[in-house]
Design a protein around this motif. Structure first.
Motif, short mmCIF file in Angstrom:
data_model
loop_
_atom_site.label_atom_id
_atom_site.label_comp_id
_atom_site.label_asym_id
_atom_site.label_seq_id
_atom_site.Cartn_x
_atom_site.Cartn_y
_atom_site.Cartn_z
N GLU A 28 0.81 -1.22 0.00
CA GLU A 28 0.00 0.00 0.00
C GLU A 28 0.84 1.28 0.00
N SER A 29 2.15 1.15 0.12
CA SER A 29 3.01 2.33 0.21
C SER A 29 3.71 2.68 -1.10
N GLY A 30 3.52 1.86 -2.13
CA GLY A 30 4.27 2.06 -3.36
C GLY A 30 4.06 3.42 -4.00
N ARG A 31 2.83 3.84 -4.11
CA ARG A 31 2.54 5.13 -4.76
C ARG A 31 3.03 6.29 -3.90
N ARG A 32 2.78 6.21 -2.62
CA ARG A 32 3.23 7.25 -1.72
C ARG A 32 4.74 7.41 -1.78
N GLY A 33 5.46 6.31 -1.65
CA GLY A 33 6.92 6.36 -1.66
C GLY A 33 7.48 6.85 -2.98
N TRP A 34 6.84 6.47 -4.07
CA TRP A 34 7.26 6.91 -5.40
C TRP A 34 7.19 8.43 -5.48
N SER A 35 6.07 9.00 -5.05
CA SER A 35 5.90 10.46 -5.11
C SER A 35 6.88 11.17 -4.18
N VAL A 36 7.08 10.62 -2.99
CA VAL A 36 8.02 11.24 -2.04
C VAL A 36 9.43 11.26 -2.63
N MET A 37 9.85 10.15 -3.23
CA MET A 37 11.20 10.10 -3.79
C MET A 37 11.36 11.06 -4.96
N PRO A 92 0.73 4.76 -15.11
CA PRO A 92 1.15 5.74 -16.11
C PRO A 92 1.34 7.14 -15.55
N ASP A 93 0.57 7.49 -14.51
CA ASP A 93 0.73 8.81 -13.89
C ASP A 93 2.09 8.92 -13.20
N LEU A 94 2.52 7.84 -12.56
CA LEU A 94 3.81 7.83 -11.88
C LEU A 94 4.96 7.79 -12.89
N VAL A 95 4.77 7.03 -13.95
CA VAL A 95 5.78 6.98 -15.02
C VAL A 95 5.97 8.36 -15.61
N ARG A 96 4.85 9.05 -15.83
CA ARG A 96 4.93 10.40 -16.38
C ARG A 96 5.68 11.33 -15.44
N HIS A 250 26.99 3.07 -4.52
CA HIS A 250 25.73 2.79 -5.21
C HIS A 250 24.68 2.33 -4.19
N MET A 251 23.74 3.21 -3.89
CA MET A 251 22.65 2.91 -2.97
C MET A 251 21.40 2.52 -3.75
N TRP A 252 20.58 1.64 -3.16
CA TRP A 252 19.34 1.28 -3.84
C TRP A 252 18.22 1.07 -2.83
N LEU A 253 17.00 1.16 -3.35
CA LEU A 253 15.80 0.99 -2.53
C LEU A 253 14.61 0.77 -3.44
N HIS A 254 13.47 0.43 -2.82
CA HIS A 254 12.18 0.41 -3.51
C HIS A 254 11.39 1.64 -3.03
N PRO A 255 10.65 2.30 -3.87
CA PRO A 255 9.77 3.35 -3.35
C PRO A 255 8.85 2.84 -2.24
N ASN A 256 8.43 1.56 -2.33
CA ASN A 256 7.53 1.04 -1.30
C ASN A 256 8.21 0.79 0.04
N ASN A 257 9.52 1.02 0.13
CA ASN A 257 10.18 0.97 1.44
C ASN A 257 9.81 2.15 2.32
#
Length: 317
Positions: A28-37, A92-96, A250-257
């Protein structure tokens, strides 16, 4: 001159659709985290490699994917529990948001449907289909795929990547995650910078240095109560090491983290520190494609130098 690379596995529900019991908070956090990042990267002018699951570029689908050579039942959740969860299946909104950002992010591939390339059941036909479909969709969005991030870091079918025109991938980290990783990097003073290598297929392996959410739960809470966020401490150490060397951190993460505000604070602290050290030193921020291009330029002049494992060490620019 050292550099920082940040890569994100942008997947929404596709990172969990094959799991019997997906972690609800992450799902449930994927979209939120994507926008925050995206907002934080814009605020601190930090370009990143966004490895996007290709299915997220679709506006809609029937959930069958009849022409895709996937394992039986692979898209079952899309047709059942998540049938009405378009927010998990499409983006598509997040991709954009990535493409239209004022920061020059890299648009990379995380496969079409999060197939694990290193598994025995993932044959060459499926690997080709996953990559081809992802590249096809990216092309429809006027994007070129130069880098690939393996779902769950399960490396396989590197020849398929090379034949598809991909130039770089994220290799496995030489350091451990979690408590052991913190112990090794802090108490044993192990280096966290990495060197890209050129493999036998001509692909540039840009290894991960640190997974930014590998120290969570109770251990994180206790550590923060008596010390500081351990991952921020490690990230700052890696950034400083890169600034003082010719290596890559090189750091990495998922937006849903990013499931809570304290996760946002972690990422803001790290990006703010990158911005600070970049202003004080010759430190640069690169994408995986940037690294691969510079390796190619270097090889065109002198050719790659061989490392102890037989691969070409590429960090000579």
């Amino acid at each position: 001159m050292g550099s920082i690379v940040i890569s994100l596995d942008a997947e929404l529900g596709w990172g969990f659709h094959d799991l019997e019991s997906p972690p609800i908070d992450r799902v449930e956090s994927g979209r939120r985290g994507w926008s925050v990042m995206l907002e934080l990267c814009s605020e601190y002018d930090v370009p990143a490699t966004w490895a996007v699951v290709g299915h997220l570029m679709l506006e809609s689908c029937d959930g069958t994917h009849a022409d895709h050579p996937s394992p039986e039942g692979w898209f079952a959740r899309e047709r059942s529990e998540w049938r009405d969860r378009e927010d998990l299946r499409f983006g598509p909104d997040l991709v954009r948001g990535i493409i239209d950002s004022d920061v020059d992010h890299e648009f990379a591939s995380h496969s079409f449907s999060h197939v694990l390339f290193g598994r025995p059941e993932t044959d060459r036909e499926l690997a080709v289909a996953e990559l081809d479909r992802s590249i096809e969709l990216a092309t429809e969005w006027d994007q070129t795929i130069d880098s690939f991030v393996y779902p769950r870091n399960d490396v396989g079918h590197r020849d398929v990547l090379a034949e598809s025109g991909v130039s770089a991938y994220r290799g496995r980290s030489p350091t451990r995650d979690g408590i052991r990783g913190v112990f090794d990097s802090t108490l044993r003073d192990r280096s966290m910078v990495v060197d890209p290598t050129v493999d036998e297929h001509g692909l540039v392996n840009v290894p991960a240095s640190l997974f930014l959410f590998g120290f969570e739960g109770t251990a994180r809470t206790v550590a923060e109560s008596i010390w500081n966020d351990p991952m921020v401490v490690l990230a700052r150490r890696g950034i400083d090491e890169a600034a003082a060397s010719d290596g890559i951190f090189h750091m990495w993460l998922h937006p849903n983290n990013l499931t809570h505000e304290r996760d946002d604070r972690r990422m803001e602290a790290i990006l703010a520190y990158i911005d600070k050290r970049r202003a004080e030193t010759d430190l640069t921020v690169e994408t995986m494609a940037d690294v691969a291009r510079q390796v190619d330029d270097c090889d065109g002049i002198d050719g790659p130098a061989k490392g102890v494992d037989g691969q070409a060490t590429a960090r000579q620019y």
